[in-house]
Design an enzyme around this catalytic site. Structure first.
Site, short mmCIF file in Angstrom:
data_model
loop_
_atom_site.label_atom_id
_atom_site.label_comp_id
_atom_site.label_asym_id
_atom_site.label_seq_id
_atom_site.Cartn_x
_atom_site.Cartn_y
_atom_site.Cartn_z
N GLU A 88 0.84 -1.21 0.00
CA GLU A 88 0.00 0.00 0.00
C GLU A 88 0.87 1.25 0.00
O GLU A 88 0.58 2.22 -0.71
CB GLU A 88 -0.95 0.00 1.21
CG GLU A 88 -1.93 -1.18 1.26
CD GLU A 88 -2.72 -1.39 -0.03
OE1 GLU A 88 -2.87 -0.43 -0.81
OE2 GLU A 88 -3.17 -2.53 -0.28
N ASP A 141 3.71 -4.64 -5.50
CA ASP A 141 4.11 -5.95 -4.97
C ASP A 141 5.63 -6.02 -4.79
O ASP A 141 6.12 -6.48 -3.76
CB ASP A 141 3.66 -7.08 -5.92
CG ASP A 141 2.19 -7.41 -5.74
OD1 ASP A 141 1.60 -7.01 -4.72
OD2 ASP A 141 1.62 -8.06 -6.63
ZN LIG Z 1 -2.66 -2.74 -4.67
#
Ligand SMILES: [Zn+2]
Length: 703
Positions: free
Chosen positions: A543, A607
């Site tokens: 995030e 990621d």
């Molecule tokens: Zn995401």
């Protein structure tokens, strides 16, 4: 309900209805012995760790041996290595097109908890207005006999208005009326901050009105089968709603005509990620010129904002197309289309025949074998309609101060890791680095649940489910537009606290972690730091990195779309992004089906950054600690196993195909592979030879 995901990026984009649980009893939280806590706290003062380091079982640190496939080579297929046992032992539940060891298992537990609360509320509402509202909503949803008896009476007044259309001039008025009820034909509103003025709310009108998952389903050859099924589905639903067979067939043709025309002027999913091109500011008179065929004074008055002046639209072309279509299609075609949008939106609240037919459509799209039991659908519907009440009940039972403390600690550690990495990025200059540092400093986070719980003023009747749903939907639409009258609320919650997801909002520079996701295996109070950082830490890092992904980077520390990048650094950033696009384009999900590296770019950047930051944070937190060996695995290996085991999942081929088309996230297997194969520390931890899939010659790094 409004779709409010125009800019907000989520950890997992699956609609809740596709990632929720089955009827089996709740899975026990990942087992852990007292030894795990000791291992986690081996660096705390007063505890003497053996000089040689500790050795415990994998289960003691919060990992699962049974989930692994030790026969797989971690350097060739680490996902299989971490998840193979789970994949072999887990049967895809018949009522799910997709199942995951983290999201779905947690959701299953959350749903069972809410079911218990809702059932008791329905049986005995008592004097508490919150319990009474939950009980009435859930009770009405579960009362199938009353629903059968009520038929389509709840939507009949709206259908009558759509049926009465005889002239094109009446079309706009019906669209307006439906929007007032939170039913969105043609386009949808998204009320959020202005892209360039973070202190201001500017309503966004964006392309919409389609019943299939994406514009390409109407236009591309590969979806001809689904398209044909859809046309039959529309006819069957309209017949259920009372049309003669001939009329229902005609209505299906009308729907295909109008939706195909809307699809043609709609942007693709990749184009919708081009944020600067989405920002088309237009004032009210400008909108009235582009879409002459809708009475906008009446529209905004009906939404409760007659004074509104400033707006934005996702594209002028779409609204020009819509305007032309209002006159080009016949009033009868519009009448059919608008009736259809009412029926399909209300279908889950209607008698069984509608629900079954809608499931048949879902089945054709996703391969899901069985309909979910009614209670699950009702738990979700109640949570969607009354999330401030249901979230409150959830938090009372499932959110501990310990979780809040732990996730706060993780956020700090990960944010610090980002700050520590910044000076090392030789592709940045001082100016851009300072912009990134400022953005990190100002990034806010919301944990668990809203600061203040809201209340719902509408009344509910345990005998009229459709009307209850309409009341909630209408109120939701009204509250969204109300935001235009108030200052921006950076701490606003748009989700249920029970939701198993996390998000980053670039306009507010704020991350959100609902209580629903702060559960094992994402967060396990008995697991070690390495394992919790590999699981939830990656989520937090993910995030945070969204603030700096291809779209996040367009917004500054205050959430304003402003170029804070020097040209040279922006060029370096482009090269780094291209590396990832090429790499993910090469990943093959099913034979001949490749990931769309452009569509998934933002999530892939998040990621990669997420795993790296979580790894750095875990190393910093365990700097002076005695290492713990678990099941023969080093702490680094445990961290990576935690990453892998968080993403274990299964799905039907149908939904895998569909998600490649519409989901901005890569499939779980490739989220693991992409993130870990680009991190040299992984190859080191598992001693992978250069040239193996998890130690490729060509490595990408963004953050
Ligand atoms: Zn995401």
């Amino acid at each position: 309900m409004l779709n409010r995901t125009l800019l907000v990026t989520c950890l997992s984009a699956l609609p809740a209805s596709w990632s929720c649980g089955s009827a089996t009893p709740p899975a026990a939280p990942a087992s852990a012995s007292a030894g795990a806590n000791a291992a986690a706290n081996a660096d705390t003062p007063g505890e003497t760790a053996p000089a040689t380091g500790r050795s415990v079982a994998l289960e003691d640190v919060g990992l699962s041996t049974a989930a692994m496939d030790p026969s797989a080579d971690p350097c060739v297929d680490f996902y299989r290595y971490a998840c193979g046992g789970w994949i072999d032992q887990t049967e895809l539940p018949a009522d799910q097109p997709r199942w995951s060891r983290s999201f779905s298992e947690i959701q299953k537990r959350n749903e069972l908890l809410l079911k218990d609360v809702f059932e008791r509320a329905a049986a005995d509402p008592g004097d508490d207005p919150i319990t009474a509202a939950i009980g009435a909503y859930y009770g009405a949803c579960m009362d199938e006999a009353a629903i059968e008896q009520h038929g389509i009476a709840g939507i009949e007044p709206l259908l009558a208005k759509a049926r009465a259309i005889k002239k094109w001039k009446q079309i706009g008025a019906v669209i307006t009326e439906l929007h007032r009820y939170g039913i969105y034909p043609a386009f949808s509103p998204d009320i959020d901050q202005d892209f360039k003025h973070p202190d201001k709310i500017t309503p966004f009108l964006y392309q919409g009105g389609l019943g299939l998952p994406d514009r390409d389903y109407y236009l591309a050859d590969q979806f001809a089968k689904q398209r044909e099924f859809y046309a039959g589905h529309v006819a069957r639903m309209m017949a259920l709603a009372g049309m003669s067979e001939a009329d229902a067939k005609r209505a299906a043709a009308s729907v295909m005509k109008i939706e195909t025309e809307l699809a043609k002027v709609s942007k693709t999913r990749v184009e919708m990620r081009d944020i600067p091109k989405l920002y088309n500011k237009i004032d009210r008179s400008g909108l009235a010129k582009v879409v002459k065929n809708i009475d906008w004074d009446a529209y905004f008055a009906a939404q409760g904002v007659p004074e509104l002046t400033d707006l934005a639209v996702t594209s002028i072309e779409f609204f020009e197309g819509l305007n032309g279509l209002i006159k080009r299609a016949t009033p009868r075609q519009w009448s059919d289309y608008l009736q259809w949008v009412i029926v399909r939106t209300a279908a889950p609240t209607l008698p069984k025949a509608f629900v079954d037919e809608q499931f048949a459509m879902r089945q054709a799209l996703t391969g899901q074998k069985e309909q979910q039991p009614r209670w699950k659908r009702c738990v979700r519907a109640t949570d969607a309609a009354l999330r401030e009440y249901t979230g409150r009940k959830y938090v009372e039972q499932r959110f501990s101060p310990q979780s809040k403390q732990a996730v706060t600690m993780m956020i700090r550690a990960i944010s610090d890791a980002f700050a520590a990495e910044l000076p090392g990025y030789d592709w940045m200059d001082e100016q851009t680095r300072a912009g990134a540092a400022a953005k990190r400093d100002k990034m806010a986070f919301l944990i668990g649940y809203p600061d203040e719980w809201k209340t719902y003023p509408f009344s509910l009747d345990p005998k009229t489910y459709t009307e209850n749903w309409l009341a909630a939907s209408r109120y939701d639409n009204q509250m969204q537009w109300e935001k235009t009258k108030k200052p921006v609320d950076r701490r606003e919650w748009n989700w249920s606290a029970a939701m198993v997801n996390a998000s980053y909002h670039p306009l507010r520079n704020t991350m959100t972690f609902p209580a629903g996701i702060l559960q094992p295996p994402f967060f396990n109070p008995d697991a070690t730091i390495a394992v919790n950082l590999g699981a939830l830490g990656m989520v937090v890092g993910h995030e945070l990195t969204h603030g700096f992904d291809d779209n996040g980077a367009l917004f500054d520390a205050d959430g304003a779309m402003r170029n804070w990048w020097s040209d040279a650094v922006a060029k370096n950033f482009d090269d780094k992004k291209q590396c990832l696009v090429d790499q993910y384009n090469a990943f093959e999900v099913l034979p001949g089906v490749h990931i769309n590296g452009q569509l998934t770019l933002g999530e892939n950047i998040a990621d990669l950054g997420g795993v790296k930051l979580a790894y750095r944070a875990y190393k910093a937190l365990r700097k002076d600690a005695e290492p713990v060996v678990a099941g023969g695995f080093t702490e680094d290996q445990q961290f990576f196993l935690a990453v892998g085991q968080t993403w274990c999942s299964k799905s039907t081929d149908e939904i895998a195909r569909m998600l490649v088309q519409i989901d901005p996230h890569s499939p779980p297997e490739f989220r693991v592979r992409g993130a870990l194969s680009n991190l040299p520390e992984f190859a080191e931890a598992f001693d992978c030879k250069p040239g193996t899939p998890y130690h490729p010659d060509n490595v990408c790094e963004v953050w």
